[in-house]
Motif scaffolding. Sequence first.
Motif, PDB file in Angstrom:
ATOM      1  N   ASN A 185     117.993 141.852 -47.321  1.00 46.03           N
ATOM      2  CA  ASN A 185     116.531 141.887 -47.404  1.00 46.03           C
ATOM      3  C   ASN A 185     115.848 142.097 -46.065  1.00 46.03           C
ATOM      4  O   ASN A 185     114.660 141.822 -45.920  1.00 46.03           O
ATOM      5  CB  ASN A 185     116.023 140.586 -48.037  1.00 46.03           C
ATOM      6  CG  ASN A 185     116.538 140.398 -49.450  1.00 46.03           C
ATOM      7  OD1 ASN A 185     116.539 141.334 -50.244  1.00 46.03           O
ATOM      8  ND2 ASN A 185     117.000 139.194 -49.758  1.00 46.03           N
ATOM      9  N   SER A 186     116.617 142.570 -45.093  1.00 46.49           N
ATOM     10  CA  SER A 186     115.997 142.792 -43.786  1.00 46.49           C
ATOM     11  C   SER A 186     116.487 144.113 -43.194  1.00 46.49           C
ATOM     12  O   SER A 186     117.576 144.593 -43.522  1.00 46.49           O
ATOM     13  CB  SER A 186     116.337 141.647 -42.820  1.00 46.49           C
ATOM     14  OG  SER A 186     117.705 141.693 -42.460  1.00 46.49           O
ATOM     15  N   HIS A 187     115.647 144.654 -42.327  1.00 46.26           N
ATOM     16  CA  HIS A 187     115.999 145.908 -41.651  1.00 46.26           C
ATOM     17  C   HIS A 187     117.265 145.729 -40.815  1.00 46.26           C
ATOM     18  O   HIS A 187     118.155 146.598 -40.826  1.00 46.26           O
ATOM     19  CB  HIS A 187     114.831 146.332 -40.767  1.00 46.26           C
ATOM     20  CG  HIS A 187     115.146 147.471 -39.850  1.00 46.26           C
ATOM     21  ND1 HIS A 187     115.347 148.760 -40.299  1.00 46.26           N
ATOM     22  CD2 HIS A 187     115.308 147.507 -38.495  1.00 46.26           C
ATOM     23  CE1 HIS A 187     115.619 149.540 -39.266  1.00 46.26           C
ATOM     24  NE2 HIS A 187     115.595 148.814 -38.167  1.00 46.26           N
ATOM     25  N   TRP A 240     120.392 145.771 -42.982  1.00 47.44           N
ATOM     26  CA  TRP A 240     120.719 147.112 -43.474  1.00 47.44           C
ATOM     27  C   TRP A 240     121.243 147.995 -42.346  1.00 47.44           C
ATOM     28  O   TRP A 240     122.136 148.826 -42.572  1.00 47.44           O
ATOM     29  CB  TRP A 240     119.496 147.751 -44.135  1.00 47.44           C
ATOM     30  CG  TRP A 240     119.389 147.352 -45.581  1.00 47.44           C
ATOM     31  CD1 TRP A 240     118.551 146.460 -46.139  1.00 47.44           C
ATOM     32  CD2 TRP A 240     120.205 147.849 -46.643  1.00 47.44           C
ATOM     33  NE1 TRP A 240     118.769 146.344 -47.489  1.00 47.44           N
ATOM     34  CE2 TRP A 240     119.773 147.192 -47.832  1.00 47.44           C
ATOM     35  CE3 TRP A 240     121.242 148.770 -46.727  1.00 47.44           C
ATOM     36  CZ2 TRP A 240     120.370 147.434 -49.070  1.00 47.44           C
ATOM     37  CZ3 TRP A 240     121.822 149.015 -47.964  1.00 47.44           C
ATOM     38  CH2 TRP A 240     121.395 148.351 -49.120  1.00 47.44           C
ATOM     39  N   PHE A 255     115.655 150.067 -50.707  1.00 46.14           N
ATOM     40  CA  PHE A 255     115.141 149.029 -49.807  1.00 46.14           C
ATOM     41  C   PHE A 255     114.089 149.604 -48.868  1.00 46.14           C
ATOM     42  O   PHE A 255     113.000 149.039 -48.709  1.00 46.14           O
ATOM     43  CB  PHE A 255     116.286 148.421 -49.000  1.00 46.14           C
ATOM     44  CG  PHE A 255     115.820 147.564 -47.856  1.00 46.14           C
ATOM     45  CD1 PHE A 255     115.376 146.264 -48.072  1.00 46.14           C
ATOM     46  CD2 PHE A 255     115.795 148.059 -46.563  1.00 46.14           C
ATOM     47  CE1 PHE A 255     114.921 145.482 -47.012  1.00 46.14           C
ATOM     48  CE2 PHE A 255     115.353 147.285 -45.501  1.00 46.14           C
ATOM     49  CZ  PHE A 255     114.913 145.992 -45.734  1.00 46.14           C
ATOM     50  N   TYR A 256     114.412 150.731 -48.244  1.00 49.83           N
ATOM     51  CA  TYR A 256     113.485 151.295 -47.274  1.00 49.83           C
ATOM     52  C   TYR A 256     112.245 151.881 -47.939  1.00 49.83           C
ATOM     53  O   TYR A 256     111.183 151.946 -47.314  1.00 49.83           O
ATOM     54  CB  TYR A 256     114.188 152.333 -46.403  1.00 49.83           C
ATOM     55  CG  TYR A 256     114.996 151.687 -45.312  1.00 49.83           C
ATOM     56  CD1 TYR A 256     114.363 151.109 -44.214  1.00 49.83           C
ATOM     57  CD2 TYR A 256     116.384 151.602 -45.387  1.00 49.83           C
ATOM     58  CE1 TYR A 256     115.081 150.487 -43.210  1.00 49.83           C
ATOM     59  CE2 TYR A 256     117.117 150.977 -44.391  1.00 49.83           C
ATOM     60  CZ  TYR A 256     116.462 150.420 -43.306  1.00 49.83           C
ATOM     61  OH  TYR A 256     117.170 149.786 -42.315  1.00 49.83           O
ATOM     62  N   ASP A 294     110.813 150.379 -50.552  1.00 42.82           N
ATOM     63  CA  ASP A 294     109.983 149.178 -50.689  1.00 42.82           C
ATOM     64  C   ASP A 294     109.451 148.742 -49.334  1.00 42.82           C
ATOM     65  O   ASP A 294     108.300 148.280 -49.214  1.00 42.82           O
ATOM     66  CB  ASP A 294     110.797 148.047 -51.316  1.00 42.82           C
ATOM     67  CG  ASP A 294     111.143 148.328 -52.781  1.00 42.82           C
ATOM     68  OD1 ASP A 294     110.450 149.170 -53.394  1.00 42.82           O
ATOM     69  OD2 ASP A 294     112.101 147.725 -53.288  1.00 42.82           O
ATOM     70  N   LEU A 295     110.316 148.880 -48.312  1.00 47.78           N
ATOM     71  CA  LEU A 295     109.902 148.485 -46.968  1.00 47.78           C
ATOM     72  C   LEU A 295     108.749 149.354 -46.491  1.00 47.78           C
ATOM     73  O   LEU A 295     107.791 148.863 -45.878  1.00 47.78           O
ATOM     74  CB  LEU A 295     111.080 148.606 -46.005  1.00 47.78           C
ATOM     75  CG  LEU A 295     110.818 148.155 -44.557  1.00 47.78           C
ATOM     76  CD1 LEU A 295     110.484 146.671 -44.517  1.00 47.78           C
ATOM     77  CD2 LEU A 295     112.035 148.450 -43.685  1.00 47.78           C
ATOM     78  N   LYS A 296     108.814 150.629 -46.783  1.00 52.05           N
ATOM     79  CA  LYS A 296     107.729 151.528 -46.375  1.00 52.05           C
ATOM     80  C   LYS A 296     106.444 151.186 -47.114  1.00 52.05           C
ATOM     81  O   LYS A 296     105.351 151.264 -46.549  1.00 52.05           O
ATOM     82  CB  LYS A 296     108.140 152.977 -46.635  1.00 52.05           C
ATOM     83  CG  LYS A 296     109.195 153.489 -45.663  1.00 52.05           C
ATOM     84  CD  LYS A 296     109.458 154.951 -45.845  1.00 52.05           C
ATOM     85  CE  LYS A 296     110.580 155.410 -44.910  1.00 52.05           C
ATOM     86  NZ  LYS A 296     110.266 155.159 -43.494  1.00 52.05           N
ATOM     87  N   GLU A 355     105.647 148.190 -48.070  1.00 50.73           N
ATOM     88  CA  GLU A 355     105.171 147.006 -47.355  1.00 50.73           C
ATOM     89  C   GLU A 355     104.578 147.389 -46.009  1.00 50.73           C
ATOM     90  O   GLU A 355     103.561 146.830 -45.578  1.00 50.73           O
ATOM     91  CB  GLU A 355     106.343 146.034 -47.155  1.00 50.73           C
ATOM     92  CG  GLU A 355     105.953 144.751 -46.431  1.00 50.73           C
ATOM     93  CD  GLU A 355     107.149 143.846 -46.201  1.00 50.73           C
ATOM     94  OE1 GLU A 355     107.070 143.000 -45.295  1.00 50.73           O
ATOM     95  OE2 GLU A 355     108.156 143.995 -46.917  1.00 50.73           O
ATOM     96  N   GLN A 356     105.208 148.374 -45.349  1.00 47.35           N
ATOM     97  CA  GLN A 356     104.704 148.807 -44.054  1.00 47.35           C
ATOM     98  C   GLN A 356     103.323 149.446 -44.165  1.00 47.35           C
ATOM     99  O   GLN A 356     102.480 149.269 -43.286  1.00 47.35           O
ATOM    100  CB  GLN A 356     105.694 149.784 -43.420  1.00 47.35           C
ATOM    101  CG  GLN A 356     106.972 149.114 -42.912  1.00 47.35           C
ATOM    102  CD  GLN A 356     107.938 150.108 -42.323  1.00 47.35           C
ATOM    103  OE1 GLN A 356     107.823 151.306 -42.535  1.00 47.35           O
ATOM    104  NE2 GLN A 356     108.917 149.613 -41.570  1.00 47.35           N
ATOM    105  N   HIS A 381     106.110 145.082 -39.615  1.00 48.03           N
ATOM    106  CA  HIS A 381     106.133 146.444 -39.093  1.00 48.03           C
ATOM    107  C   HIS A 381     105.257 147.382 -39.920  1.00 48.03           C
ATOM    108  O   HIS A 381     104.995 147.153 -41.102  1.00 48.03           O
ATOM    109  CB  HIS A 381     107.563 146.984 -39.093  1.00 48.03           C
ATOM    110  CG  HIS A 381     108.464 146.264 -38.150  1.00 48.03           C
ATOM    111  ND1 HIS A 381     108.406 146.430 -36.789  1.00 48.03           N
ATOM    112  CD2 HIS A 381     109.452 145.350 -38.368  1.00 48.03           C
ATOM    113  CE1 HIS A 381     109.310 145.675 -36.206  1.00 48.03           C
ATOM    114  NE2 HIS A 381     109.961 145.002 -37.142  1.00 48.03           N
TER     115      HIS A 381
END
Length: 662
Positions: free
Chosen positions: A366-368, A371, A417-418, A420-422, A424-425, A467
């Motif tokens: 669950n973290s950059h 990964w 993941f990325y 979803d991360l994007k 969130e970003q 981020h």
Amino acid sequence: MSELDNLQNADGEEKKIEISETETTQHTKDLEHQDDSGITETTEETVTEEISEENEVEKKSTDDDDAINEIDESNAEDAEDEGNKDRHKIETKEYEKMSLEALAIELEKLVQKEKVQAIRSHVDAIKNEFNSKFNALLDEKKADFIADGGNEIDFYYATPVQKRFKNAYRDFRSKLNNHYKNIEQNLKQNLQQKLEIIEELKGLINVEENINTTYKHFKELQERWRNTGPIPRDKYNNAWNSYHHHVEIFYDFLHLNRDLRDLDFKHNLEKKLLIIERAEELAKDDDTMRAFRELQELHKLWKEELGPVGKEHREEIWERFKAATKIINDKKQLYYKEIDKVYEKNLEKKQEIIAAIETIAAEPSNSHAAWQKKIKEIEALRNDFFNAGKVPIKMNEATWAKFKEAVRNFNRRKNAFYKDLKKEQYQNLQKKRELVQIAEDNKDSEDFEVTTPLMKKIQSDWKKIGHVPRRDSDKIWKQFKAACNYYFDRINAKRNEANKEFIEAFNKKQELLETLKNLKLSKDKDKDLALIKEHANTWKNLGRVPNDKRYIEGKFNKVVDELFSKLKIDKREAEMIKFETKIETLNANEDNNRSLDNERFFIRKKIDEVKGQINQLENNLQFFTNVDDDNPLMKEVNANIDKHKEELKLWKSKLSKIKEMY
């Protein structure tokens, strides 16, 4: 000289097996002194029986002999183009362990240095390996592109190594096409010449001439056949069978001289025995694959260069040749079995690598940072997979497919993941844009007391936000930083201006402090008290000093205490005079309310402490029973109680005084 080339024995020495035109001619010369009456004739049935028996001996032995069939098929392939033979001499490297760059370089070397028709299998292997690795890389890049928000239809990826490989492969195809164009006409011409030789063979049995002359012509046709170049592969078997058929018919020729035939049989036997001896030497050679390749040449010589031998030798020499062939073939099969064992171990290793990739892909992250660690682990495993070596052919496609699916599954999870991360970003980006707006809206504010805490808060909030997309990170940070710096630079400018006043106040207080130290009292208490209060007011009105100079306040209080002690003024009154000066100074500060609040909190705390001490002392008195008030211990306790009560009155007076300031 015929195509029985120089061969090498097991000791590395050259062993020459050759059939020369001189030898062939000698067979005829040996019989030139005989007249026709000396010719021993045989019947058609006798010769046919002998030739057929030899063919049957070899046919019977080869029907179920995979090794000899394999040799015949390979020789048929080489028949079209002699350059094909060189493919056996070119090293087949472990292409699966090579990088894309190394594969491109290897292809360039082969195309530049080797015969183009001899490297086809090598080029195919390199091309398959390059395409597999490049397609895997392409899949990863496409997945990353889509995960970054791109449309699949817009995806394009190319690298210099791909261009380099394509150029080398294009050169190969061009050279190969030119080669086949060049040999195509030659193949047709050679085929026509061999068909003409066959027609001449047919005509030999109808020529009325001396049998020796006919036999010499027959041997010349055989030599022409051997010296004629390659023909199209699809015509090879038919042409050879037709040629061989008419050779047999010639031997069946009713007027064939038995002595001449026997001399031919003897000559063939001698050469076949040399071939057998060489094959038996090769059977002892430790270089199995080299021995097998030379064995292929021997079989070609046996089949294409030499005719039959005497009946009494046929089965014996064929079985001997076949036995040596079997030994070499068995060694080759054992060699391949050992390779298969290595391939099986490679398969196990690759399956373990695939399982490791699947395990890593299945682990939640669950973290950059997590990964990124996984990505490095997968990259290492991918390299291990490519360096693990070949696997059995039957498992190659399935293993490669399973590996690609494992990597793709990892990439799907990574990209999810990325993605979803994007998302969130982008949310973080919006939050930071809001903070930027607040900073820019307040950077020109003159209400420093309200705005400063706000600006500090949004700076703290900024740090708590995660981020943002990389392409926006620098830009938005510069905007926020510029607005905050602009505001705090204004504050610092104000403070620098104020510091000038503080330093001036400090300098004046130093002068006043020296005046107080040298002050001469008149012994008139009221007058001297009024003078001290006047100096105290002057001190208060001089204002604040820099924070690192506030020690001067302590020096001032010490000097005032000394002056009060000289006046023999009531301690409580003196204390209140100093306190009034202090709170007046606090009230003059920019943050006067907070300073006064802190002072009031401190006084309340002291009042509670003193009350607690009084209560404790009064409680202690209850333990004294039947003790006179003149008792020293009782006197000490009562004195302490009175002292604390006076102290309490002083603190209460200070509290009342500070309340007046609000």
